[in-house]
Design a protein around this motif. Structure first.
Motif, PDB file in Angstrom:
ATOM      1  N   GLY A  74      -2.652 -16.854  21.106  1.00 14.02           N
ATOM      2  CA  GLY A  74      -3.127 -15.820  22.314  1.00 14.02           C
ATOM      3  C   GLY A  74      -3.565 -15.788  23.439  1.00 14.02           C
ATOM      4  O   GLY A  74      -2.890 -16.338  24.517  1.00 14.02           O
ATOM      5  N   THR A  75      -4.232 -17.287  22.924  1.00 15.03           N
ATOM      6  CA  THR A  75      -5.130 -17.374  24.482  1.00 15.03           C
ATOM      7  C   THR A  75      -4.446 -18.103  24.858  1.00 15.03           C
ATOM      8  O   THR A  75      -4.057 -18.748  26.278  1.00 15.03           O
ATOM      9  CB  THR A  75      -6.831 -18.364  24.640  1.00 15.03           C
ATOM     10  OG1 THR A  75      -7.033 -16.984  23.435  1.00 15.03           O
ATOM     11  CG2 THR A  75      -7.090 -18.531  25.315  1.00 15.03           C
ATOM     12  N   SER A  76      -4.111 -19.679  24.704  1.00 13.31           N
ATOM     13  CA  SER A  76      -3.114 -20.394  24.901  1.00 13.31           C
ATOM     14  C   SER A  76      -1.166 -19.675  26.161  1.00 13.31           C
ATOM     15  O   SER A  76      -1.661 -20.361  27.049  1.00 13.31           O
ATOM     16  CB  SER A  76      -2.499 -21.327  23.799  1.00 13.31           C
ATOM     17  OG  SER A  76      -3.390 -21.501  23.192  1.00 13.31           O
ATOM     18  N   VAL A  77      -1.589 -19.038  25.289  1.00 19.90           N
ATOM     19  CA  VAL A  77      -0.083 -18.397  25.654  1.00 19.90           C
ATOM     20  C   VAL A  77      -0.325 -17.865  27.338  1.00 19.90           C
ATOM     21  O   VAL A  77      -0.323 -17.482  28.369  1.00 19.90           O
ATOM     22  CB  VAL A  77       0.718 -17.116  25.300  1.00 19.90           C
ATOM     23  CG1 VAL A  77       1.814 -16.481  25.950  1.00 19.90           C
ATOM     24  CG2 VAL A  77       1.329 -17.900  23.802  1.00 19.90           C
ATOM     25  N   GLY A  78      -1.837 -17.181  27.408  1.00 22.32           N
ATOM     26  CA  GLY A  78      -2.028 -16.123  28.510  1.00 22.32           C
ATOM     27  C   GLY A  78      -2.082 -17.738  29.369  1.00 22.32           C
ATOM     28  O   GLY A  78      -1.789 -17.118  30.692  1.00 22.32           O
ATOM     29  N   VAL A  79      -2.515 -18.819  29.288  1.00 20.62           N
ATOM     30  CA  VAL A  79      -2.371 -19.772  30.752  1.00 20.62           C
ATOM     31  C   VAL A  79      -1.283 -19.617  31.063  1.00 20.62           C
ATOM     32  O   VAL A  79      -1.368 -20.450  31.889  1.00 20.62           O
ATOM     33  CB  VAL A  79      -3.843 -20.633  29.508  1.00 20.62           C
ATOM     34  CG1 VAL A  79      -3.627 -22.374  30.432  1.00 20.62           C
ATOM     35  CG2 VAL A  79      -5.303 -20.319  29.507  1.00 20.62           C
TER      36      VAL A  79
END
Lengths: 687, 687
Positions: free
Chosen positions: A324-329
């Motif tokens: 989730g966090t990587s996709v956000g970035v």
């Protein structure tokens, strides 16, 4: 004391630390030099205007909040659950907390702006520091107040239903603050530009323009206060969605995990904010992004260690959160492709502007539509991986929980995200104050450097915000279904996944009705902007006509009349959009029942995400195309291409600052309303 | 001979009658006076340009059709069903029939235009008659060829699967014809206007403009040929969707009922078209609408009697069809509210134009978004009532069939609808020819009256088309699910309604991916328009520069260079959009399986309908706002308001004539591709 109580107390402590840091930074900013009498005077106008609007806004909000609280109290007393009064109280606490965070942020922003302008006369690092710390006040206030609120409510009640009421309070306030601020800021901006720049040819932020103060007030009430309330809302909603899903699994550790992640995110944000520095001649944009990356990295490490150490929590959730966090970035980076003048969409749109404004509009519109593709694909990947990494269908409850917790993971770094985002309007205002109070060109140039960094930072934070909101509402959607299921079970019914077929015409009907709401909401807010701007344009023209001294610079224009117009116009315009958010879910639920409402939420989520991405990106693209032409490309300032690009920019204004960013909040509010009233709708409906 | 064979023969006979009437009208139109050498010359340019484009288009389409046919032959040979060759043949027959109907319609349109212009010199009734009969050629050709094709295929094969292949052939051709024509027509239109009207200040349809012939060719290939293929596609798709649903119920009467309704619709249309007349000084728009109402009424009566008399058919379907047809008419009326200058959206947008083009765009955009509300509500009502009138969940198969058959009911009056719709571009062209060949002002004025009637008729037919398309794709959606179910049953699987929960992340992922396709498709087609128009603008400017005699009127411009640019540009631009329509469903199906594809279709249907409505209506609104200003309002021609309104109109051009109307076809093609390949995807997929 069970260990989850320990987590809650730890969360509470982190929230208090966050708020304390925010307050400390607030007083630090306040201590800085606010310059000459002239700059103080200008800042004073903005400060007074902003306060006046907030006073009116909060008065209106109190009425809305009280009505909603009474409805909640009555509904949950009648239905026999006996939790009417508590629900109403939690709702009110949520509203107050959200208002408080917004107020604090705005209060510091209108002080940091002038101080950053003054410091621009000394050095870039100094000016940057003041602006960024001003933004950080907002960042830490938001996450601090939210975490304190959620932990306290859960500690006192041990029931996520009450945190849901808290969340609904925060969100309904956020929606009005965001949409109202968005209408206010663009009314003033468009009117000031159209008469000032286009008709009489005076520069941006010229004190002779009667709408100039309203325009600067708008930056604060729209971008700072509104945005603060917005992130507050997503932050709380993502946590409560995961808590409700945890409750439906019947596992207390899963209920409390979201709050623990918030606490870890606060620590990571403190580290990130502390490390953001910029040297003279350095690149403020880079520093802001670096701060975001460091915060995300620190959070990922803390999160992985903590989850690994807790035996009651499934370790596979670590992967869900990381994805989730990587996709956000990543989404943030692709957003930059469509809105930065280093890539072809902005360049092509600027080039096409030479053939007239119509082509500018069609191009920007088209690229804006294309820009949704990477974000949607990213959201889908995050969702599918989070779901399947925990077993998928064979472990349905945990897998759906994983989707929800990945959103919590993304949003727990909000402390840093908001700090970087709130920095933008502060430096934008600093530039305005420098211009209006007649500071040197060197000061204005430095303020310009700071300002453009704000735009770069925004791209990443926006991508983050939309991706997180999408996953949050998906989790809320699942939470809603489990709420209905729990409500109909005692009646002998069932509302599990198998009962909500996408082939069911009630579901399809709901999808269609839900899908039309975000476009309708966007249209209503944008029409308000045109209507109010039209009135303000008349006001500005009549001031110029009545007093020729204004344009000569010998007589001050009447700033307050424009401020009053913008305020009252924005507040009146809120009634219809607010009704869509709150009444439509209840209406559809009452008519088409829980199935119709399920479809409704799904439909609203889809077009909500699509329109939010499209409008924000198209607006950003037009803005930067205009700036690109202004650097001297395709004829530069004053050319036909420039005129066309200015029209594009003006169209983009309400896209990116009024309608687009309100849509996140709209779909959150709709989902929360549906979940909150699920038990009642499950019993009372026509079809 | 069973009685259903009798129905099919009756259908075939009606189809043949329809085609014969079409041909008779064709020769009648051809016999009319085509005027002076000058008007013949002008008409000849348009005719030649249109033929050249169609030749190129059909060459490209042959390649696509052959590739698709080979794929179908291979896939359905490998899968062991042994129907590869027949499927491929039916696919090709569908393509050829659709092309034939489009070709006939265009061939008559380019002859009716000049004859109608010449007749305008004599009397309004005469000119109206030629134009309307020209349109009717198209109308009867479309429904005749389609009905003959479907009845023959089913008579020969007794298997609706082959009618599905026929439908896919017709639709994939229609998509390319529609999108290609839409790009062609707007490329020429925008370029001609921007250089001609705006830069050098010559009037619309001035023969000195090098793009003027391309512009008139565009009206024929975009509005006539493209639209004909488009309705052909919806007409066939709605029938095949209902046939497939009938097949899944295992009842032959239900399979054949759609074809019977088509036959009844042909008779009703013959009556309606026969009764359309207009007197000198009469209102052509009113007559056209009257014809539509009479046709609908006659059809309703025939349909009710026939269904009532057939014991094997549930009488409740009568209500479903009546509701569908009424809602279609009502949607048409509400469309008029948003696009006619008698109501506030157009008036307000025109008024706001005084504050600049940006406000024009924002207003029109917003009203366009609001305009989707009544249509969506109408579609939802039609769907829910059709479903529940037949018992709803307790009688699921019949109730879903009712939704499908209500779409068939709406579309069976297409003979009349297409006649009224194709009338529009013919009179538009007639006006152009009158202007270009220097006819009297009186003639041009009469042509103007005929032209504006075309716009009124369009509002109703458009509402009809969108509502029918929405119900059609919903039926196709249900047909797809039953196709998959039949495919997985032998493997021991199940894909009934209960297996496709909207809470399933694969379904949700599909919805998101599907929902992004219509906006993406719109963006790609519109960007092609801007790109091609940009090139053509350069071409026009260079012609004016190279030969000053062109503007003086002493030298003819090189029309062919513009025609060639528009043709090749449009064809090249089709590759990406076509890939989205055909490859995306296969890709999503292959990756996310039948569940993902189910969600994908649902998502595409929702945003497809929303964007189709929004773009068509916003475009119509801007067009009429400009015309409203041109009547002298808010400063009239040449004022600031007019300049802004012209920009709005230009933005609206690709909205209403390129992207908007192609979306219906896009979602039909996607649904048909999904259904056709359902048996393969059910076996082969990643998740």
């Amino acid at each position: 004391m069970s260990n989850t109580t320990g987590w809650l107390i730890f969360g509470l402590a982190c929230g208090i630390v966050s708020l304390a840091v925010g307050l400390w930074l607030f007083f630090w900013v306040k201590k800085q030099d606010d310059g000459t009498d002239r700059s103080r005077e200008v800042a004073g106008w903005i400060h007074a205007g902003a306060r006046e609007y907030l006073k009116k806004l909060y008065t209106a909000l109190v009425i809305v909040a009280v009505i909603m609280a009474v409805i909640l109290a009555v509904v949950y007393t009648i239905d026999g659950s006996g939790r009417g009064i508590q629900t109403a109280i939690c709702y009110l606490i949520g509203s107050v907390c959200s208002a408080l965070a917004g107020y604090l942020g705005m209060e510091v922003a209108v002080q940091a702006n002038v101080r950053s302008a003054v410091a621009s006369g000394i050095s870039l690092p100094k000016a940057f520091n003041i602006a960024f710390r001003g933004g950080a006040v907002m960042g830490f206030a938001v996450v601090g107040v939210a975490t304190i609120g959620m932990c306290s409510v859960y500690l006192l009640t041990n029931n996520p239903q009450f945190v849901l009421a808290f969340s609904l309070g925060a969100s309904s306030l956020a929606l009005l603050a965001k949409a109202g601020g968005g209408i206010y800021t663009k009314t003033a901006d468009i009117a000031a530009d159209l008469v000032g720049k286009v008709e009489v040819g005076i520069p941006e932020d010229d004190p002779r323009n009667p709408a100039v103060v309203a325009d600067n007030v708008g930056d604060n009430v729209g971008d700072v206060a509104g945005m603060g309330a917005d992130i507050f809302d997503s932050y709380v909603a993502s946590a409560v969605a995961a808590m409700l899903l945890g409750a439906s699994m019947g596992k207390v550790h899963y209920i409390v995990l979201p709050l623990l992640l918030c606490a870890l995110g606060i620590i990571a944000s403190l580290i990130g904010v502390y490390l953001v520095k910029v040297g003279e001649g350095g690149k403020p944009g880079k520093s802001l992004n670096m701060g975001t990356f460091i915060t995300c990295g620190a959070f990922a490490v803390f999160m992985a260690i903590v989850i690994f150490l807790i035996p009651e929590i499934d370790n596979r959730l670590i992967w869900a959160i990381l994805v989730g966090t990587s996709v956000g970035v990543i989404i943030g980076q692709t957003t930059e492709f469509f809105t930065s003048d280093e890539f072809s969409p902005v360049k092509k749109t600027a080039e096409y502007s030479g053939s007239g404004a119509a082509i500018t509009i069609i191009s920007g519109f088209s690229y804006g539509l294309i820009s949704i593709v990477p974000s949607i694909v990213g959201i889908v990947i995050a969702m599918v991986i989070s779901f399947f990494v925990c077993g998928g269908q064979s472990n349905f409850d945990l897998s759906i929980y994983a989707v929800g917790i990945s959103a919590v993971g993304m949003l727990s770094v909000s402390g840093m995200i908001v700090s970087a985002d709130a920095y933008g309007p502060i430096v934008d205002n600093a530039r305005g104050i420098a211009e209006m109070s007649g500071m040197d060109q060197e000061v204005i140039d430095r303020a310009d450097v700071l300002d453009s960094a704000g735009n770069t930072a925004k791209a990443i934070t926006k991508g983050f915000a939309v991706a997180a909101a999408a996953l949050t509402v998906l989790a809320l959607f699942a939470a809603f279904v489990s709420e209905v299921n729990m409500a109909v079970k005692p009646l002998g019914g069932s509302f599990s996944a198998a009962d909500i077929s996408i082939l069911d015409p009630l579901i399809l009907a709901g999808i269609f009705l839900g899908a039309m709401c975000p476009p309708l909401f966007s249209a209503l807010t944008m029409l308000s902007v045109t209507k109010n701007a039209f009135k303000m344009i008349e006001e500005i023209r009549s001031q110029f006509r009545a007093e020729p001294g204004i344009l000569k610079g010998t007589v001050l224009p009447n700033y307050n009349r424009c401020i009053a117009l913008a305020s009252s116009g924005a507040l009146k315009s809120l009634i219809l959009p607010a009704a869509i958010a709150i009444i439509m879910p209840l209406l559809v639920g009452g008519l088409l029942g829980p199935k119709g409402l399920t479809g409704f939420l799904a439909g609203a989520i889809i077009t909500g995400v699509i329109f939010a991405l499209f409008m924000s990106n198209a607006g950003g693209l037009w803005d930067n195309s205009k700036k690109y032409v202004e650097t001297g490309m395709f004829g530069g300032k004053g050319s036909e291409a420039h005129k066309a690009a200015v029209i594009g920019d003006t169209v983009g204004d309400p896209f990116k600052d009024t309608a687009g960013p309100s849509l996140n909040t709209l779909i959150t509010v709709m989902s929360l309303v549906a979940s909150t009233f699920a038990p009642v709708i499950a019993k009372l409906h026509l079809f």
